[in-house]
Design an enzyme around this catalytic site. Structure first.
Site, mmCIF file in Angstrom:
data_model
loop_
_atom_site.group_PDB
_atom_site.id
_atom_site.type_symbol
_atom_site.label_atom_id
_atom_site.label_comp_id
_atom_site.label_asym_id
_atom_site.label_seq_id
_atom_site.Cartn_x
_atom_site.Cartn_y
_atom_site.Cartn_z
ATOM 1 N N ASP A 57 9.164 1.750 -6.681
ATOM 2 C CA ASP A 57 8.427 0.619 -6.051
ATOM 3 C C ASP A 57 6.427 1.247 -5.966
ATOM 4 O OD1 ASP A 57 7.909 -0.110 -2.712
ATOM 5 O OD2 ASP A 57 7.483 1.390 -2.898
ATOM 6 N N ILE A 58 5.866 0.639 -6.016
ATOM 7 C CA ILE A 58 4.477 1.554 -5.729
ATOM 8 C C ILE A 58 3.663 1.890 -4.777
ATOM 9 C CG2 ILE A 58 2.260 0.171 -6.488
ATOM 10 C CD1 ILE A 58 2.953 -2.250 -7.653
ATOM 11 N N GLU A 86 5.656 -5.597 -3.312
ATOM 12 C CA GLU A 86 5.744 -4.154 -4.096
ATOM 13 C C GLU A 86 6.862 -3.016 -4.892
ATOM 14 O OE1 GLU A 86 5.171 -2.155 -0.295
ATOM 15 O OE2 GLU A 86 4.688 -3.407 -1.006
#
Length: 403
Positions: free
Chosen positions: A268-269, A312
Site C-alpha cells: 500500500d502506498i 493504491e
C-alpha cells in the site's frame, strides 16, 4: 472482408444453388419425358405393327371365305372378317387422333405419309377396309375368285403392308430423334450443373472459406485482446483484481496437489490520499503508474504475478515460495519503490513515495483456501501501517528490518 462483400458472396451462393436446383429439376423432367417418349413410341410402333398383322389376317380370311363351300363356316369367317376390319379401323383412329385423355399429334412427316401422295396410307387403308367389309357382306353366290372386292383385297394387301412398314419406320425414327434431343438436353443440363459446381468451388466456396477462416482468426485475435484487456488494469497496465482472483485460484488448486507453499504480498502506498490532495489526481495517476512499473521490474521470476488490488494497493503472488523467500522479495520491492525517489512532501514518514507491505504464506491444501492467505496478508499490512509505515510485516507479526 467487408460485410457487403460477404453478403454478395452469400447471395451469389444462393443463386448458384437455386440454379442447380432448377437444372436438377430439369434433368428429372427430361428423364421423365424420355421414359414417356419411349413408352409412347413403343405403343405406336406396336400398334402400327399390329395393323400389318391385321391386314394380313384380313387377306387370309378373305381367301378362306371365297373358297369355303360350307355355309356355317362362311358365317364364322364373315364374322371374324368383320371383327378384323373393325379392329383395323379402331387402331387407325388411335394412330391418327389418339384418345380423348391422350390425343395424338402427328408430325408433318407422319401427316404426309398418311394423307399425301404417293403413299397416302389413309386412303389406301380406308379403301382396303371398305372392300374387305363389302366382301364380308356379299351373298354366298357372289363369293367367287373373280369378285371385285376380293380381287382388290388381294392385289392391294402388299401395298398396304409396305405403307405400314413406312409408318412404323417413321414412328421409330421420330422417337429416336426426340429421345436423342432429350438426352442432349439432359447432358447439357448436367454439364451446366458441373460448371456451376466448379464456379461455386472456385469463386464462392474458396473465397467464402478464406473469408470465414480470416474472420475466425480475427475473431480469435479480438477475443484474445478483449480477454487481455479484461484482465489488465487500464491505468497501470498490470493485472487487475479479476485476473488476480483467477490466477490465485488456479495456482492454489495446482499447489494443493503437491502441498506446496504460496506466498502473498500486499503493498500500500503510504499517505497516498495526501499525495492526491496536494499534487492532484493526474499526478496521482502518474505516481501509480511509476510504482506499478517499479514493482514489476523488481520481480525477477517469470511465474510471479503482480496485480493492482484496488486504489493504491498492489498485490504479488509468489508460487512455491516460503515465508523467508517472500520476506526478502517484499523488502526488495519496498526498497526499490523508495529508490524511485518520487517526491512526496506531505508524507509523515519520508519526503518521497514509500510503501508498506504485509506478507503471508500458506501451504495449499484442501483444508485451506486462498481467502485465508489474503486475510493473513491483509492483517499483516494493517500492522505495518499501524506500526509506522514504510515497512514490511509478516503474518506472524514479525517486522522485517529495512536494508
Amino acid at each position: 472482408m467487408k460485410i457487403r462483400s460477404l453478403l454478395k458472396l452469400t447471395n451469389t451462393y444462393f443463386l448458384a444453388l437455386s440454379l442447380i436446383a432448377l437444372l436438377t429439376l430439369a434433368i428429372f423432367i427430361t428423364m421423365h419425358q424420355v421414359i414417356l417418349t419411349q413408352r409412347d413410341s413403343a405403343y405406336l410402333i406396336n400398334l402400327s405393327g399390329s395393323q400389318r398383322w391385321l391386314s394380313q389376317k384380313a387377306s387370309l380370311l378373305s381367301i378362306e371365305l371365297v373358297y369355303s363351300k360350307n355355309p356355317a363356316e362362311q358365317n364364322l369367317l364373315r364374322h371374324n372378317l368383320l371383327q378384323i376390319v373393325d379392329q383395323i379401323q379402331s387402331n387407325n383412329q388411335l394412330l391418327l387422333k389418339g384418345t380423348p385423355d391422350k390425343p395424338q399429334h402427328l408430325s408433318p412427316m407422319m401427316k404426309s405419309l398418311y394423307f399425301n401422295s404417293p403413299l397416302n396410307s389413309e386412303t389406301h387403308l380406308q379403301r382396303f377396309t371398305s372392300e374387305a367389309l363389302a366382301l364380308a357382306k356379299e351373298p354366298s353366290l357372289s363369293l367367287t375368285p373373280n369378285n371385285p372386292h376380293f380381287t382388290y383385297v388381294l392385289q392391294n394387301n402388299e401395298t398396304l403392308l409396305e405403307n405400314f412398314v413406312s409408318i412404323v419406320n417413321q414412328y421409330q425414327t421420330e422417337s429416336e430423334a426426340k429421345i436423342q434431343r432429350l438426352q442432349l438436353l439432359n447432358s447439357a443440363s448436367g454439364a451446366i450443373i458441373l460448371l456451376t459446381i466448379t464456379f461455386l468451388g472456385v469463386y464462392i466456396f474458396r473465397p467464402l472459406t478464406n473469408t470465414l477462416v480470416a474472420e475466425k482468426i480475427q475473431l480469435e485475435k479480438t477475443n484474445q485482446e478483449l480477454s487481455l484487456l479484461s484482465s489488465m488494469d487500464g491505468l497501470t497496465g498490470i493485472a487487475n483484481r479479476r485476473q488476480f482472483d483467477q490466477s490465485l485460484a488456479q495456482l492454489w488448486s495446482l499447489a494443493s496437489r503437491k502441498t506446496e507453499p504460496i506466498a502473498l504480498i500486499i503493498c500500500d502506498i503510504d499517505f497516498f490520499k495526501a499525495y492526491n490532495d496536494h499534487y492532484g489526481h493526474l499526478q496521482g495517476d502518474e505516481c501509480l503508474k511509476k510504482v506499478a512499473s517499479g514493482l514489476k521490474e523488481s520481480l525477477k521470476r517469470q511465474g510471479d504475478l503482480l496485480a493492482r488490488y484496488g486504489g493504491e494497493e498492489f498485490v504479488v503472488i509468489l508460487p512455491n515460495t516460503d515465508i523467508d523467500g517472500a520476506a526478502k522479495v517484499a523488502e526488495v520491492l519496498r526498497a526499490d519503490i523508495e529508490g524511485l525517489e518520487i517526491p512526496h512532501l506531505f508524507s509523515s514518514v519520508s519526503p518521497r513515495i514509500t510503501v508498506s507491505a504485509g506478507v503471508a504464506c500458506l501451504y495449499a491444501s484442501s483444508t485451506s483456501s486462498p481467502e485465508h492467505l489474503i486475510e493473513a496478508a491483509d492483517q499483516a499490512l494493517y500492522q505495518a501501517k499501524q506500526t509506522g509505515r514504510n515497512r514490511i510485516v509478516l503474518a506472524n507479526g514479525l517486522a522485517i528490518p529495512q536494508t
